[in-house]
Write an enzyme that holds these catalytic residues in place. Sequence first.
Site, PDB file in Angstrom:
ATOM      1  N   PHE B  11       4.508 -36.759  14.725  1.00  0.00           N
ATOM      2  CA  PHE B  11       3.382 -36.477  13.829  1.00  0.00           C
ATOM      3  C   PHE B  11       3.151 -34.977  13.720  1.00  0.00           C
ATOM      4  O   PHE B  11       2.053 -34.476  13.947  1.00  0.00           O
ATOM      5  CB  PHE B  11       2.136 -37.208  14.334  1.00  0.00           C
ATOM      6  CG  PHE B  11       1.165 -37.564  13.229  1.00  0.00           C
ATOM      7  CD1 PHE B  11       1.519 -38.497  12.268  1.00  0.00           C
ATOM      8  CD2 PHE B  11      -0.089 -36.971  13.150  1.00  0.00           C
ATOM      9  CE1 PHE B  11       0.634 -38.842  11.249  1.00  0.00           C
ATOM     10  CE2 PHE B  11      -0.975 -37.297  12.125  1.00  0.00           C
ATOM     11  CZ  PHE B  11      -0.612 -38.235  11.174  1.00  0.00           C
ATOM     12  N   GLY B  15       5.210 -35.532   9.388  1.00  0.00           N
ATOM     13  CA  GLY B  15       4.572 -36.826   9.650  1.00  0.00           C
ATOM     14  C   GLY B  15       3.135 -36.868   9.171  1.00  0.00           C
ATOM     15  O   GLY B  15       2.696 -37.845   8.541  1.00  0.00           O
ATOM     16  N   GLY B 128      14.436 -31.397   0.136  1.00  0.00           N
ATOM     17  CA  GLY B 128      13.004 -31.651   0.310  1.00  0.00           C
ATOM     18  C   GLY B 128      12.479 -32.645  -0.696  1.00  0.00           C
ATOM     19  O   GLY B 128      12.876 -33.811  -0.716  1.00  0.00           O
ATOM     20  N   ILE B 130      12.950 -32.688  -3.929  1.00  0.00           N
ATOM     21  CA  ILE B 130      13.782 -32.881  -5.122  1.00  0.00           C
ATOM     22  C   ILE B 130      14.441 -34.255  -5.083  1.00  0.00           C
ATOM     23  O   ILE B 130      15.129 -34.569  -4.122  1.00  0.00           O
ATOM     24  CB  ILE B 130      14.905 -31.815  -5.199  1.00  0.00           C
ATOM     25  CG1 ILE B 130      14.319 -30.407  -5.138  1.00  0.00           C
ATOM     26  CG2 ILE B 130      15.737 -32.010  -6.442  1.00  0.00           C
ATOM     27  CD1 ILE B 130      15.390 -29.325  -4.981  1.00  0.00           C
ATOM     28  N   GLY B 181       6.696 -17.875   7.312  1.00  0.00           N
ATOM     29  CA  GLY B 181       6.894 -19.204   7.876  1.00  0.00           C
ATOM     30  C   GLY B 181       8.075 -19.944   7.270  1.00  0.00           C
ATOM     31  O   GLY B 181       8.279 -21.116   7.540  1.00  0.00           O
ATOM     32  N   ASP B 195      22.194 -25.592   8.773  1.00  0.00           N
ATOM     33  CA  ASP B 195      21.321 -26.478   8.011  1.00  0.00           C
ATOM     34  C   ASP B 195      21.984 -26.879   6.690  1.00  0.00           C
ATOM     35  O   ASP B 195      22.007 -28.057   6.318  1.00  0.00           O
ATOM     36  CB  ASP B 195      19.993 -25.743   7.748  1.00  0.00           C
ATOM     37  CG  ASP B 195      19.054 -26.507   6.853  1.00  0.00           C
ATOM     38  OD1 ASP B 195      18.351 -27.400   7.370  1.00  0.00           O
ATOM     39  OD2 ASP B 195      19.021 -26.235   5.640  1.00  0.00           O
ATOM     40  N   LYS B 199      23.540 -30.638   5.137  1.00  0.00           N
ATOM     41  CA  LYS B 199      23.181 -31.161   3.816  1.00  0.00           C
ATOM     42  C   LYS B 199      24.415 -31.341   2.929  1.00  0.00           C
ATOM     43  O   LYS B 199      24.514 -32.305   2.171  1.00  0.00           O
ATOM     44  CB  LYS B 199      22.157 -30.228   3.166  1.00  0.00           C
ATOM     45  CG  LYS B 199      20.804 -30.275   3.909  1.00  0.00           C
ATOM     46  CD  LYS B 199      19.888 -29.124   3.539  1.00  0.00           C
ATOM     47  CE  LYS B 199      18.540 -29.224   4.246  1.00  0.00           C
ATOM     48  NZ  LYS B 199      17.713 -28.015   4.064  1.00  0.00           N
TER      49      LYS B 199
END
Lengths: 416, 416
Positions: B11, B15, B128, B130, B181, B195, B199
């Site tokens: 969470f 989450g 994300g 999309i 961030g 990353d 993908k």
Amino acid sequence: MKKVYVGIIGFGNIGSAVAEFIKKNHQVIAANTGLDLELKKVCDTRQLKIAYPLTHQYTDIINDPEIAVVVEAIGGTVPAKKIILAALNQKKHVVTPNKEVVAKHMKELLAAAAKNKVQLLFEASVGGGIPIIQPIKESLAGNNISQIYGIVNGTTNYILFKMSSEKMEFASALKQAQDKGYAEPNPKADIEGYDAAYKAAILASVAFKAEVNWQAVYREGITGITQEDIQYAKDIGYVVKLLAIAQKVDEKIDIRVHPALLPANHALATVADNYNAIYVKGTPVGPLMFYGQGAGGGPTASAIISDIIASANSKFEIRNSTLKKAKVRNINEVKGKFYIRLEVPDRVGVLAGISKVFAQKKVSIAAVLQKESNGQFVTLIILTDKVVEKNLRAALATMKKLSVVHKIGSVIRLIA
Amino acid sequence: MKKVYVGIIGFGNIGSAVAEFIKKNHQVIAANTGLDLELKKVCDTRQLKIAYPLTHQYTDIINDPEIAVVVEAIGGTVPAKKIILAALNQKKHVVTPNKEVVAKHMKELLAAAAKNKVQLLFEASVGGGIPIIQPIKESLAGNNISQIYGIVNGTTNYILFKMSSEKMEFASALKQAQDKGYAEPNPKADIEGYDAAYKAAILASVAFKAEVNWQAVYREGITGITQEDIQYAKDIGYVVKLLAIAQKVDEKIDIRVHPALLPANHALATVADNYNAIYVKGTPVGPLMFYGQGAGGGPTASAIISDIIASANSKFEIRNSTLKKAKVRNINEVKGKFYIRLEVPDRVGVLAGISKVFAQKKVSIAAVLQKESNGQFVTLIILTDKVVEKNLRAALATMKKLSVVHKIGSVIRLIA
């Protein structure tokens, strides 16, 4: 593997492309979907030499008990509407790229589909090959969609792109679009925004689950856009695009098609040539854009075949498809910023006179840019703040009567 | 209305965003889908003050007979993989944004889902918010997909965008990404391309129905890209982007992640800030692009909720999900064009020496651009024709030993 027999009614550019790729991609479709698609019959009024059984009676297709999915690729409303309804009533799924019939009769057609527990799918009616209807209905089903901006007419995008990138005038860009086969010999449906208006109505209906009368779509074409407008827009960091806009503001829907000044760094601003792109904003997804070829046999066939697959797999729940009547905001009540090109006499006091009229009608001016003078007249570009459209119209109407304004050139809405 | 109980395991940012929008968009989801989604239970190892029943035992969620869909939002592979498998074996649909676990264990996880006749869905793992996985699987099911170019890492796109638009150096752009961030304190997974490699493997698996070992993805990060490279690229009409590439060439799959010089008029070239975009080419659809926010709670929640809806509606046929092992082409065998930045002594005969090495190794040169000299050394930009990568590598290895080359700066692949 599940066999799915397809019938195609109307065997022009699109119908024949669907036939071609049902065959060519048979193996990949089977691997992707577990379906064995076969084109069983084609209906066309012409005598055609084709590799498929040909009929001139559409009833031969819709009454064929083996055919599960009917592709309507005739276009227009007569006889397309009658044929679609007849096919649905024969409990055939119907797939169509026909934006006009869908925009004009969506509610009636969807009701007939629901009554007969079959699908009416029209992915190809907006954005050609671009997946947009299905993503809105499914991938974005968890979103509150607030805004759609679409470049949904490739012809006008091509013309505006050529006017911008090659400094062509409207007439020569249109001529080139016709030479390339992008524009019809009679280009009215494209350049006056009818085609985009149909698509706006369809997008709004799907995104907002609302019945949108396509005639309620405010519509302006691109015939008034001049080379000067394109260049002045560029000078202040904008590009001119024909947008189909559908947005929810305070429980009402703004739905309109018109040229717009779009910031040069907007995702839609760089959409070149005859491409289409649809920009969608939702919560929580944020801004999205879907881009691709909005017309042509291949791209349209891609969308039609995906609908054939979807209907044959009966993946969608057939839900109650009653659309609520949309509350459409009248264009006069819409708030927005404006670009206004004026020709005014080159003398003292003119700007004061213009400013006074705008102020009287509650139109707040954000910037005034003085452009070329030809000795007698000078071009002024006025950018407004966000104003109510009817106030702006009132100001322009008053101004027409005044000697301080020689001519109102273009009035183009600004996308902030 | 069909009630669907959801459990969330993990969470954090994602989450809790899923929880927020299941609640906030409850009405619109019901209207769109006929589903009444309810978050029944949350599992997190921490003590949290939240409005939902909290457990520290994931088994409380996967053993709850009412819960139909489990959202795994822990990230990483341990214990995520174990928990996903356990949930699937309890015949729960599982939805996850976890690219690492999906890329590393897709075959095993999909097999477990198929065995238990439930869904494993991972729309949020790439791009994300999309919509990309579902459009590839469904809207493009009639296409032969040949090529995917993805800007699938927002952090590196932000860094490269700032290096280009504000002439920042890599280190300051990275610092700014961290301050915003977008980048982790330890940015390795992003800037070294891990990353994006996860993908790429997921996209290739879905598009080509192939099992792609993520370790077979050739990977280069952006740490070697300098401000000079960005500017020299711009001079010749290119922008530098980190691309995840998956394409079918002669029955083999090229799959790689590396910085690439992309023509400035390519649809991906203007993707700004931390946006993601995935460019897909298929037949007959032609080129498409899907653009949006590739990370963040809201966009990720949008994709997760659409997967919850899809699994709850059990719309997809659970087909035999055996993936064929992909034939991946070794990077050495890939053919492509290159941009090479060299520092060479500022004297006669250098270019002849370099040209000779390239010729010996069958690397054909398309252009040589001489840039600044600092008196002692001069920068040369060499653009090659399409060459086999191993030949280029052999040429560079030879060159390193020669006195005609002081330093090999950057070697960046070109997208034609």
